[in-house]
Scaffold this motif. Structure first.
Motif, PDB file in Angstrom:
ATOM      1  N   LYS A 145      13.347   2.975 -46.678  1.00 42.63           N
ATOM      2  CA  LYS A 145      14.040   3.515 -45.516  1.00 42.63           C
ATOM      3  C   LYS A 145      14.029   5.040 -45.541  1.00 42.63           C
ATOM      4  O   LYS A 145      13.764   5.666 -46.565  1.00 42.63           O
ATOM      5  CB  LYS A 145      15.490   3.022 -45.492  1.00 42.63           C
ATOM      6  N   SER A 146      14.343   5.648 -44.378  1.00 44.09           N
ATOM      7  CA  SER A 146      14.393   7.112 -44.295  1.00 44.09           C
ATOM      8  C   SER A 146      15.473   7.679 -45.206  1.00 44.09           C
ATOM      9  O   SER A 146      15.390   8.817 -45.653  1.00 44.09           O
ATOM     10  CB  SER A 146      14.643   7.548 -42.846  1.00 44.09           C
ATOM     11  N   GLY A 147      16.492   6.876 -45.494  1.00 43.94           N
ATOM     12  CA  GLY A 147      17.575   7.321 -46.373  1.00 43.94           C
ATOM     13  C   GLY A 147      17.219   7.287 -47.846  1.00 43.94           C
ATOM     14  O   GLY A 147      18.061   7.572 -48.696  1.00 43.94           O
ATOM     15  N   GLY A 148      15.970   6.979 -48.156  1.00 41.95           N
ATOM     16  CA  GLY A 148      15.547   6.906 -49.549  1.00 41.95           C
ATOM     17  C   GLY A 148      15.687   8.219 -50.288  1.00 41.95           C
ATOM     18  O   GLY A 148      15.928   8.239 -51.490  1.00 41.95           O
ATOM     19  N   LYS A 152      24.301  16.103 -49.481  1.00 42.44           N
ATOM     20  CA  LYS A 152      23.418  15.874 -48.345  1.00 42.44           C
ATOM     21  C   LYS A 152      21.998  16.235 -48.768  1.00 42.44           C
ATOM     22  O   LYS A 152      21.785  17.268 -49.415  1.00 42.44           O
ATOM     23  CB  LYS A 152      23.822  16.725 -47.135  1.00 42.44           C
ATOM     24  N   THR A 153      21.049  15.395 -48.393  1.00 41.33           N
ATOM     25  CA  THR A 153      19.652  15.640 -48.763  1.00 41.33           C
ATOM     26  C   THR A 153      18.790  15.704 -47.509  1.00 41.33           C
ATOM     27  O   THR A 153      19.101  15.076 -46.496  1.00 41.33           O
ATOM     28  CB  THR A 153      19.124  14.536 -49.689  1.00 41.33           C
ATOM     29  N   LYS A 154      17.684  16.447 -47.617  1.00 41.13           N
ATOM     30  CA  LYS A 154      16.795  16.596 -46.467  1.00 41.13           C
ATOM     31  C   LYS A 154      15.381  16.895 -46.929  1.00 41.13           C
ATOM     32  O   LYS A 154      15.180  17.663 -47.874  1.00 41.13           O
ATOM     33  CB  LYS A 154      17.304  17.731 -45.570  1.00 41.13           C
ATOM     34  N   LYS A 159      13.143  18.516 -39.254  1.00 39.26           N
ATOM     35  CA  LYS A 159      13.873  19.399 -38.347  1.00 39.26           C
ATOM     36  C   LYS A 159      15.115  18.713 -37.768  1.00 39.26           C
ATOM     37  O   LYS A 159      15.743  19.223 -36.856  1.00 39.26           O
ATOM     38  CB  LYS A 159      12.951  19.852 -37.208  1.00 39.26           C
ATOM     39  N   SER A 160      15.437  17.569 -38.314  1.00 38.62           N
ATOM     40  CA  SER A 160      16.560  16.790 -37.795  1.00 38.62           C
ATOM     41  C   SER A 160      17.897  17.447 -38.126  1.00 38.62           C
ATOM     42  O   SER A 160      18.011  18.239 -39.068  1.00 38.62           O
ATOM     43  CB  SER A 160      16.528  15.378 -38.365  1.00 38.62           C
ATOM     44  N   TYR A 161      18.891  17.112 -37.339  1.00 37.58           N
ATOM     45  CA  TYR A 161      20.258  17.586 -37.592  1.00 37.58           C
ATOM     46  C   TYR A 161      20.804  16.948 -38.870  1.00 37.58           C
ATOM     47  O   TYR A 161      20.347  15.878 -39.284  1.00 37.58           O
ATOM     48  CB  TYR A 161      21.165  17.211 -36.431  1.00 37.58           C
ATOM     49  N   LYS A 178      22.850  21.702 -37.271  1.00 35.40           N
ATOM     50  CA  LYS A 178      21.542  22.111 -37.763  1.00 35.40           C
ATOM     51  C   LYS A 178      21.676  22.810 -39.114  1.00 35.40           C
ATOM     52  O   LYS A 178      22.694  23.444 -39.400  1.00 35.40           O
ATOM     53  CB  LYS A 178      20.869  23.065 -36.773  1.00 35.40           C
ATOM     54  N   GLU A 179      20.617  22.711 -39.906  1.00 32.23           N
ATOM     55  CA  GLU A 179      20.623  23.338 -41.236  1.00 32.23           C
ATOM     56  C   GLU A 179      20.913  24.830 -41.164  1.00 32.23           C
ATOM     57  O   GLU A 179      21.703  25.355 -41.965  1.00 32.23           O
ATOM     58  CB  GLU A 179      19.272  23.110 -41.918  1.00 32.23           C
TER      59      GLU A 179
END
Length: 247
Positions: free
Chosen positions: A27-30, A57-59, A64-66, A234-235
């Motif tokens: 999943k994207s949350g990996g 929080k991870t990114k 470019k997502s919020y 936003k970051e």
């Protein structure tokens, strides 16, 4: 708390030095779950910070997502207010056309079209200490202002969840259709105050995102799937809500 900040930073450096780590989920949350596993955090649904009073929080570096600060279901006319909003104002899913979805972001400084019939906008009322969801018809006339988030509940959530924040970034790549992460940057922040949060909503810097969709596969295929109603930022605006922690 300073000691916890230092300890988390040390844990991060160990993980950074490992290099590429295979994602533990497809999943994207990996990205988040993999990091948590690396520092020994068990998966849970508790509404508390991830690591000794610090929310993580991870990114991905190229995303470019919020950033989802937290989820909070609004209150309103009915006990299950989100279901009411989706039923009354949502729009048909592209695949399951008999079912409504509601997947839009709403701001305080501009109106958002919901399908082709309605517009949503946030409104802050300092006297009643609430953030209202204003709903307008196709002509721009206000037809409802019943749904809201109250200041006290938001403030409790902020103080409980986001007093301390660790924002972690990682590079990612795919090998044989499996995703790998290299965690390479950490910044630790402390929350400024509640009024700053409200002010950023008023400016449209923090938005509310509805995420009601449909399960597309599996045992629950064709059923409504509410991913939660999120307050997001936003970051590049993190330092407007938080102070950068200095050792």
């Amino acid at each position: 708390m300073k000691e916890d900040h230092i300890n988390l930073n040390k844990e991060f450096q160990k993980i950074k030095n490992k290099g590429w780590i295979q994602s533990s989920q497809k999943k994207s949350g990996g990205i988040g779950r993999t990091f948590e596993e690396q520092i020994g955090i068990k998966e849970n649904t508790l509404d508390t910070p991830d690591y000794k009073g610090i929310e993580i929080k991870t990114k991905r570096n190229n995303s470019k997502s919020y950033i989802n600060l937290f989820n909070m279901t609004p209150k309103g006319k009915e006990p299950y207010e989100i279901k009411r909003l989706n039923h009354k104002y949502g729009y048909p899913d592209r695949e399951f056309k008999s079912l409504n979805v509601l997947q839009e972001s709403v701001y305080c400084n501009q109106r958002t079209w919901i399908g082709s019939k309605y517009q949503f906008m946030l409104q802050i009322n300092q006297q009643s200490e609430k953030i209202y969801l204003c709903i307008f018809d196709i002509y721009g006339d206000l037809i409802e202002k019943e749904t809201y988030w109250d200041f006290n509940t938001i403030q409790e959530k902020l103080n409980k969840k986001l007093t301390n924040l660790a924002f972690i970034k990682a590079s990612n790549k795919y090998i044989n259709q499996k995703e790998y992460f290299h965690y390479n940057e950490i910044n630790i922040y402390t929350l400024k105050n509640f009024q700053t949060f409200i002010s950023l909503i008023e400016q449209g810097i923090i938005r509310v995102t509805f995420k009601i969709g449909i399960f597309k596969k599996g045992k629950r295929k064709g059923q409504i799937h509410d991913h939660g109603t999120s307050f997001c930022i936003k970051e590049q605006n993190l330092t407007k809500l938080f102070n950068h922690y200095q050792e």
